[in-house]
Write a protein that holds these residues in place. Structure first.
Motif, PDB file in Angstrom:
ATOM      1  N   ARG A 345       0.844  -1.192   0.000  1.00 20.42           N
ATOM      2  CA  ARG A 345       0.000   0.000   0.000  1.00 20.42           C
ATOM      3  C   ARG A 345       0.875   1.236   0.000  1.00 20.42           C
ATOM      4  NH1 ARG A 345      -5.541   0.396   2.570  1.00 20.42           N
ATOM      5  NH2 ARG A 345      -6.172   2.492   1.995  1.00 20.42           N
ATOM      6  N   SER A 346       0.427   2.246  -0.700  1.00 22.25           N
ATOM      7  CA  SER A 346       1.180   3.497  -0.730  1.00 22.25           C
ATOM      8  C   SER A 346       1.149   4.155   0.633  1.00 22.25           C
ATOM      9  CB  SER A 346       0.576   4.446  -1.770  1.00 22.25           C
ATOM     10  OG  SER A 346      -0.794   4.708  -1.489  1.00 22.25           O
ATOM     11  N   ALA A 347       2.250   4.828   0.983  1.00 26.65           N
ATOM     12  CA  ALA A 347       2.330   5.528   2.260  1.00 26.65           C
ATOM     13  C   ALA A 347       1.509   6.802   2.195  1.00 26.65           C
ATOM     14  CB  ALA A 347       3.779   5.836   2.597  1.00 26.65           C
ATOM     15  N   THR A 348       1.060   7.261   3.352  1.00 24.03           N
ATOM     16  CA  THR A 348       0.257   8.481   3.395  1.00 24.03           C
ATOM     17  C   THR A 348       1.125   9.722   3.280  1.00 24.03           C
ATOM     18  OG1 THR A 348       0.363   8.401   5.810  1.00 24.03           O
ATOM     19  CG2 THR A 348      -1.564   7.426   4.750  1.00 24.03           C
ATOM     20  N   SER A 349       2.424   9.573   3.564  1.00 24.68           N
ATOM     21  CA  SER A 349       3.331  10.709   3.408  1.00 24.68           C
ATOM     22  C   SER A 349       3.858  10.746   1.980  1.00 24.68           C
ATOM     23  CB  SER A 349       4.499  10.579   4.398  1.00 24.68           C
ATOM     24  OG  SER A 349       5.205   9.376   4.148  1.00 24.68           O
ATOM     25  N   GLY A 350       4.679  11.723   1.675  1.00 22.23           N
ATOM     26  CA  GLY A 350       5.270  11.791   0.344  1.00 22.23           C
ATOM     27  C   GLY A 350       4.817  12.957  -0.483  1.00 22.23           C
ATOM     28  N   GLY A 351       4.173  13.946   0.120  1.00 22.43           N
ATOM     29  CA  GLY A 351       3.815  15.138  -0.621  1.00 22.43           C
ATOM     30  C   GLY A 351       2.401  15.097  -1.148  1.00 22.43           C
ATOM     31  N   SER A 352       2.005  16.181  -1.811  1.00 21.97           N
ATOM     32  CA  SER A 352       0.628  16.333  -2.278  1.00 21.97           C
ATOM     33  C   SER A 352       0.269  15.294  -3.330  1.00 21.97           C
ATOM     34  CB  SER A 352       0.427  17.745  -2.840  1.00 21.97           C
ATOM     35  OG  SER A 352       1.328  17.976  -3.929  1.00 21.97           O
ATOM     36  N   GLN A 353       1.239  14.900  -4.185  1.00 19.62           N
ATOM     37  CA  GLN A 353       0.938  13.911  -5.215  1.00 19.62           C
ATOM     38  C   GLN A 353       0.565  12.575  -4.591  1.00 19.62           C
ATOM     39  OE1 GLN A 353       0.627  14.311  -8.456  1.00 19.62           O
ATOM     40  NE2 GLN A 353       0.134  12.149  -8.772  1.00 19.62           N
ATOM     41  N   ALA A 354       1.314  12.161  -3.558  1.00  9.91           N
ATOM     42  CA  ALA A 354       1.012  10.904  -2.870  1.00  9.91           C
ATOM     43  C   ALA A 354      -0.338  10.968  -2.185  1.00  9.91           C
ATOM     44  CB  ALA A 354       2.107  10.583  -1.862  1.00  9.91           C
ATOM     45  N   ARG A 355      -0.698  12.112  -1.627  1.00 13.19           N
ATOM     46  CA  ARG A 355      -1.988  12.216  -0.959  1.00 13.19           C
ATOM     47  C   ARG A 355      -3.140  12.209  -1.954  1.00 13.19           C
ATOM     48  NH1 ARG A 355       1.084  15.730   2.302  1.00 13.19           N
ATOM     49  NH2 ARG A 355       0.417  17.558   1.111  1.00 13.19           N
ATOM     50  N   ARG A 356      -2.897  12.713  -3.186  1.00 11.22           N
ATOM     51  CA  ARG A 356      -3.953  12.716  -4.192  1.00 11.22           C
ATOM     52  C   ARG A 356      -4.212  11.319  -4.747  1.00 11.22           C
ATOM     53  NH1 ARG A 356      -1.649  17.763  -5.876  1.00 11.22           N
ATOM     54  NH2 ARG A 356      -0.449  16.686  -7.492  1.00 11.22           N
ATOM     55  N   TRP A 357      -3.184  10.488  -4.818  1.00 11.11           N
ATOM     56  CA  TRP A 357      -3.345   9.137  -5.351  1.00 11.11           C
ATOM     57  C   TRP A 357      -2.868   8.128  -4.324  1.00 11.11           C
ATOM     58  CZ3 TRP A 357       0.652   6.016  -8.375  1.00 11.11           C
ATOM     59  CH2 TRP A 357       0.102   4.773  -8.748  1.00 11.11           C
ATOM     60  N   GLN A 358      -3.804   7.317  -3.823  1.00  9.73           N
ATOM     61  CA  GLN A 358      -3.483   6.248  -2.900  1.00  9.73           C
ATOM     62  C   GLN A 358      -3.825   4.918  -3.571  1.00  9.73           C
ATOM     63  OE1 GLN A 358      -2.300   6.559   0.625  1.00  9.73           O
ATOM     64  NE2 GLN A 358      -1.658   8.403  -0.435  1.00  9.73           N
ATOM     65  N   TRP A 359      -2.951   3.942  -3.404  1.00  8.95           N
ATOM     66  CA  TRP A 359      -3.185   2.664  -4.054  1.00  8.95           C
ATOM     67  C   TRP A 359      -2.905   1.515  -3.092  1.00  8.95           C
ATOM     68  CZ3 TRP A 359       1.056  -0.427  -3.918  1.00  8.95           C
ATOM     69  CH2 TRP A 359       2.302   0.200  -3.800  1.00  8.95           C
ATOM     70  N   LEU A 360      -3.484   0.372  -3.424  1.00  7.62           N
ATOM     71  CA  LEU A 360      -3.298  -0.855  -2.653  1.00  7.62           C
ATOM     72  C   LEU A 360      -3.335  -2.020  -3.629  1.00  7.62           C
ATOM     73  CD1 LEU A 360      -5.067  -1.900   0.631  1.00  7.62           C
ATOM     74  CD2 LEU A 360      -5.228  -3.384  -1.360  1.00  7.62           C
ATOM     75  N   THR A 361      -2.432  -2.955  -3.480  1.00  6.45           N
ATOM     76  CA  THR A 361      -2.438  -4.152  -4.315  1.00  6.45           C
ATOM     77  C   THR A 361      -2.074  -5.347  -3.456  1.00  6.45           C
ATOM     78  OG1 THR A 361      -1.684  -5.074  -6.431  1.00  6.45           O
ATOM     79  CG2 THR A 361      -0.019  -4.050  -5.033  1.00  6.45           C
ATOM     80  N   GLY A 362      -2.558  -6.513  -3.825  1.00  7.11           N
ATOM     81  CA  GLY A 362      -2.325  -7.656  -2.960  1.00  7.11           C
ATOM     82  C   GLY A 362      -2.453  -8.986  -3.670  1.00  7.11           C
ATOM     83  N   PHE A 363      -1.988 -10.010  -2.968  1.00  4.35           N
ATOM     84  CA  PHE A 363      -2.058 -11.398  -3.411  1.00  4.35           C
ATOM     85  C   PHE A 363      -2.618 -12.228  -2.274  1.00  4.35           C
ATOM     86  CE2 PHE A 363      -0.005 -15.496  -2.692  1.00  4.35           C
ATOM     87  CZ  PHE A 363      -0.407 -16.206  -3.814  1.00  4.35           C
ATOM     88  N   PHE A 364      -3.498 -13.167  -2.611  1.00  6.54           N
ATOM     89  CA  PHE A 364      -4.067 -14.061  -1.603  1.00  6.54           C
ATOM     90  C   PHE A 364      -4.103 -15.471  -2.165  1.00  6.54           C
ATOM     91  CE2 PHE A 364      -7.712 -16.330   0.253  1.00  6.54           C
ATOM     92  CZ  PHE A 364      -7.368 -16.272   1.600  1.00  6.54           C
ATOM     93  N   GLY A 365      -3.691 -16.438  -1.354  1.00 12.85           N
ATOM     94  CA  GLY A 365      -3.777 -17.840  -1.727  1.00 12.85           C
ATOM     95  C   GLY A 365      -4.231 -18.673  -0.543  1.00 12.85           C
ATOM     96  N   PHE A 366      -4.914 -19.771  -0.830  1.00 13.19           N
ATOM     97  CA  PHE A 366      -5.373 -20.642   0.248  1.00 13.19           C
ATOM     98  C   PHE A 366      -5.386 -22.088  -0.223  1.00 13.19           C
ATOM     99  CE2 PHE A 366      -9.351 -20.308  -2.059  1.00 13.19           C
ATOM    100  CZ  PHE A 366      -9.975 -21.533  -1.843  1.00 13.19           C
ATOM    101  N   TYR A 367      -5.289 -22.972   0.763  1.00  9.65           N
ATOM    102  CA  TYR A 367      -5.496 -24.409   0.546  1.00  9.65           C
ATOM    103  C   TYR A 367      -6.233 -24.943   1.765  1.00  9.65           C
ATOM    104  CZ  TYR A 367      -4.788 -29.428   0.185  1.00  9.65           C
ATOM    105  OH  TYR A 367      -5.003 -30.779   0.118  1.00  9.65           O
TER     106      TYR A 367
END
Length: 779
Positions: A345-367
């Motif tokens: 996940r993107s950090a909340t810090s990092g300037g105005s550009q980071a605050r305007r765009w927040q992202w999250l990506t992930g992987f999940f697996g199960f058995y």
């Protein structure tokens, strides 16, 4: 009940609707609950990266209950959470095996759940484990509506996210005990320690027992007695270079006389007496271990959660629920499940550009690998009425003086199953903010393979009096293997506009519930094949004998898919003292999974698919604080109907979908009366004795209502709207709390569950008046 002990920084858990969280991580703070104040230290791992702070700032319908609400409202198990959240019911089906949650008209009595459950960031893979004891919880978040983009399969109705107390937040000793009618009692205790600034651990244990509230008239035994024990061991620490680790081990044990089902007269709508000769019990042993690593970087935050889950449970049923010796079922299950999830996940810090765009990506697996043994034993009355009566009625039409006889006094239909399943998911979500607007878009690709290996057999010795002098053995077997793979894409798009006093949002989301296999119908199939083999061996054939031998359509069911359209808003007035959340929703569901019963004298049940259903409704949650008075309320309405569903016997188009309540209502008033204290300032828990400091009386009165609830697809049976009145009086100091409480004070009679077995109707009745006293101590 324990005293409220902890909350996140910036969180006011004084509202029913949602908390106000300033960040995903907790920070140092001093949190005061009137007479209770504890210094909270920095948390390392506690909050999952999927949680984006305050749900009231997000385009989602959510309810958050903190430790104050959970303790003050005596929410000690999932069923107590029912109705408190709008359009949510955790139904009481008579045993802790059936953890069925209904939300917005979607639910499941068996097999795949419609609502997901997470505990400390770990997904609970088996619905049998949904009903567990709540103790030492920090908060519960309930997200309503499809959450498939971030949480995946089996979240078409929503997600319940449970967070337990952290040893990095709170240090001390907590003990509690309580006693109530029905000889119901509990004890619990916990130790939270932080030996160094970088390491903390906790050990918490709980035990509950009850004689129950219903009696089996056959032998005078307690029909719903039970006991449960739980142990939680948690480690948290910092590893250096920004890495944090948490390991949580949870063990639980359940021993229960469950399934206190009474015969139901459909004509009068009255329940009879519980009267069965064979035992009905449920036992469970569960173990869960979750290991989480997390690092909060300057640009990217990452977490990895690995879990192992073990379940070993055993259900014994007098499946005719009568004093006659018809047939019994014993279902033993053993499951091992493994999950792995990685979130970036993107950090909340990092300037105005980071605050305007927040992202999250992930992987999940199960058995997961489930082994089930489910033998059905037919006894003498069952052999005579369910097998011989059916066969001889047909035989007598051609041979009036001949009979079919079976030698055995009882015989088993042995059933063994192995059900392996595994899956992989990739998901991403981005949020763009510009001015008062924010746009969120996400998608998840979910692939899953599930299979069933089945071995079923039975053998009887029969004789046809007209032609056979001796008994002849008839073995029947049904063995095989099947497998299916599913692939699903679950997108979600949402827009939100911030107002001076809140926000408005709209969203569209895809929901998905996995398909699977029916195991409880095999005994019916084997029985019908046995009857068909008998008739074939005798060389006689009659309509209705031996039908249903094909398993092609019976043993599997398809996935359930839905689109959810929602508009809502979060509002706050009077400097935050009045908070209101509201939502309107429309759900278009295809192949909704329903539990159905075979026609006639069938003994099994199976999951089937309705053609198409539509669920529409509204919900409102509000909280208002005026001085020492706090008022909360929640209302939900759902209209869920079949658009197309024909089971071959009847067309149910236009009828209401069964088991989900049309309305849920919760109202509560809480008034605090400050009392004079000695030995310290109000809320000072840093020193003094148990009775030191200021004290207060907390008076609480509330009511809940649900219904009407339709029990069958034909809509001929209904539980009318019913209401329950609750109240409590608590005396609290900074360290001690003594509470006297009561639920269902008026003794309202109502039913929580309906079903059919062997052509007869049964219900589970709701619990009568419950009252008791609870003592809690923080040291």
């Amino acid at each position: 009940m324990f005293l409220p002990a902890v909350a996140a920084a910036g969180v006011t858990y004084d509202t029913l609707s949602n908390a106000s969280v300033t960040d995903d991580t907790f920070s140092a703070a001093s949190v005061s609950y009137d007479t209770v104040a504890l210094n909270i230290q920095t948390v390392t791992v506690s909050a999952p990266l999927k949680r984006d702070g305050d749900y009231r700032r997000l385009p989602v319908a959510a309810s958050t209950l903190g430790s104050k609400e959970l303790n003050g409202d005596f929410i000690v198990e999932p069923k107590n959470l029912s109705l408190t959240v709008p359009n949510m019911m955790h139904a009481d089906y008579g045993a802790r095996m059936t953890g069925s949650i209904y939300m917005r008209g979607l639910g499941s009595r068996m097999d795949q759940p419609a609502v997901g459950l997470y505990v400390d960031g770990v997904p609970v893979m088996n619905k049998n484990n949904y009903d567990f004891d709540y103790f030492d919880l920090a908060r519960i978040d309930v997200l309503r509506g499809p959450q498939g983009t971030l949480y995946g399969r089996n979240t078409v109705g929503g997600v319940v996210d449970v967070q337990t107390l952290s040893p990095m937040d709170y240090q001390g000793v907590r003990v509690g005990a309580g006693y109530g009618n029905g000889n119901s009692w509990h004890v619990q205790g916990a130790v939270y320690a932080r030996p160094t600034a970088k390491f903390g651990f906790s050990v918490a244990a709980s035990h509950r027992a009850t004689d129950g509230f219903f009696t089996n008239s056959f032998d005078g035994s307690h029909a719903d007695s039970g006991r449960s024990s739980a142990l939680r061991f948690k480690l948290q620490g910092r590893l250096g270079r920004g890495w944090m680790v948490e390991n949580s081990l949870y063990a639980n044990l359940v021993r229960q006389n469950g399934f206190a089902y009474a015969p139901y007269d459909e004509a009068t709508g009255r329940a009879g007496i519980i009267d069965h000769n064979d035992p009905t019990t449920y036992d469970r042993v569960g173990l869960t271990d979750g290991l989480t690593f997390r690092r909060d970087g300057a640009r990217v935050r990452v977490s990895s959660t690995t879990s192992w889950q073990f379940t070993d449970d055993d259900m014994v049923l007098d499946q005719d629920f009568s004093p006659r010796s018809m047939f019994t079922l014993r279902q033993s299950q053993r499951e091992n499940a493994f999950t792995q999830e990685v979130v970036l996940r993107s950090a909340t810090s990092g300037g105005s550009q980071a605050r305007r765009w927040q992202w999250l990506t992930g992987f999940f697996g199960f058995y997961r690998h489930l082994e089930t043994e489910a033998p059905v034993v037919f006894k003498r009355d069952g052999i005579d009425e369910l097998i011989l009566a059916n066969a001889n009625n047909g035989i007598h039409t051609a041979f009036p003086d001949a009979d079919l006889l079976i030698r055995e006094e009882s015989f088993p239909v042995d059933s063994r199953f192995r059900l392996p399943a595994y899956g992989l998911s990739l998901y991403h979500q981005s949020t763009w903010r510009r001015g008062r607007w924010s746009l969120t878009a996400g998608v998840r690709a979910d692939w899953e393979h599930t299979a069933i290996n089945y071995t079923n057999s039975a053998e009887i010795h029969y004789r046809f009096t007209l032609t056979m002098p001796d008994y002849k053995a008839l073995p029947v077997e049904m063995n095989g293997r099947r497998g299916k793979a599913y692939f699903e894409v679950m997108p979600r798009v949402a827009a939100m506009y911030e107002l001076p006093a809140g926000s408005l949002y709209a969203s569209i989301a895809r929901g998905y519930k996995a398909g699977g296999y029916n195991t409880q119908i095999f005994s019916d199939i084997v029985q019908n094949r046995m009857m068909g083999a008998l008739m074939e061996d005798l060389g006689v054939y009659f309509d209705g004998v031996g039908e249903g031998g094909s398993a092609e359509d019976a043993i599997s069911y398809r996935p359930e898919r839905s689109w959810n359209y929602e508009v809502g808003g979060h509002f706050g007035w009077l400097d935050g003292r009045l908070q209101v959340d509201a939502a309107l929703f429309w759900i278009d569901c295809r192949n909704q999974q329903l539990t159905v019963f075979p026609a006639g004298n069938g003994i099994g049940r199976l999951m089937s698919n309705a053609g198409r259903t539509r669920s529409a409704g509204a919900e409102v949650a509000a909280a208002w604080r005026v001085g020492d008075l706090r008022l909360t309320g929640a209302w939900g309405h759902t209209s869920a109907r079949f658009l197309s569903y024909d089971d071959g016997r009847e067309d149910y188009a236009g009828n209401i979908v069964p088991y989900a309540p049309r309305n849920t209502v919760s109202l509560q008033g809480e008034y605090r009366i400050g009392l004079s204290g000695r030995g310290g300032a109000s809320g000072d828990s840093s020193g003094g004795g148990v009775f030191s400091g200021a004290s207060a009386l907390l008076l609480t009165v509330g009511g809940q209502a649900a219904g009407p609830i339709v029990w069958n697809e034909g809509n001929t049976l209904t539980q009318r709207l019913y209401g329950l009145m609750n109240a409590s009086v608590a005396w609290e100091t900074a360290r001690l709390s003594v509470s006297v409480w009561a639920r269902n004070m008026t003794g309202t009679e109502y039913n929580t569950f309906y079903f059919k077995s062997v052509g007869r109707s049964f219900v589970q009745r709701g619990k009568p008046l419950q009252a008791g006293v609870t003592v809690a101590l923080n040291l």
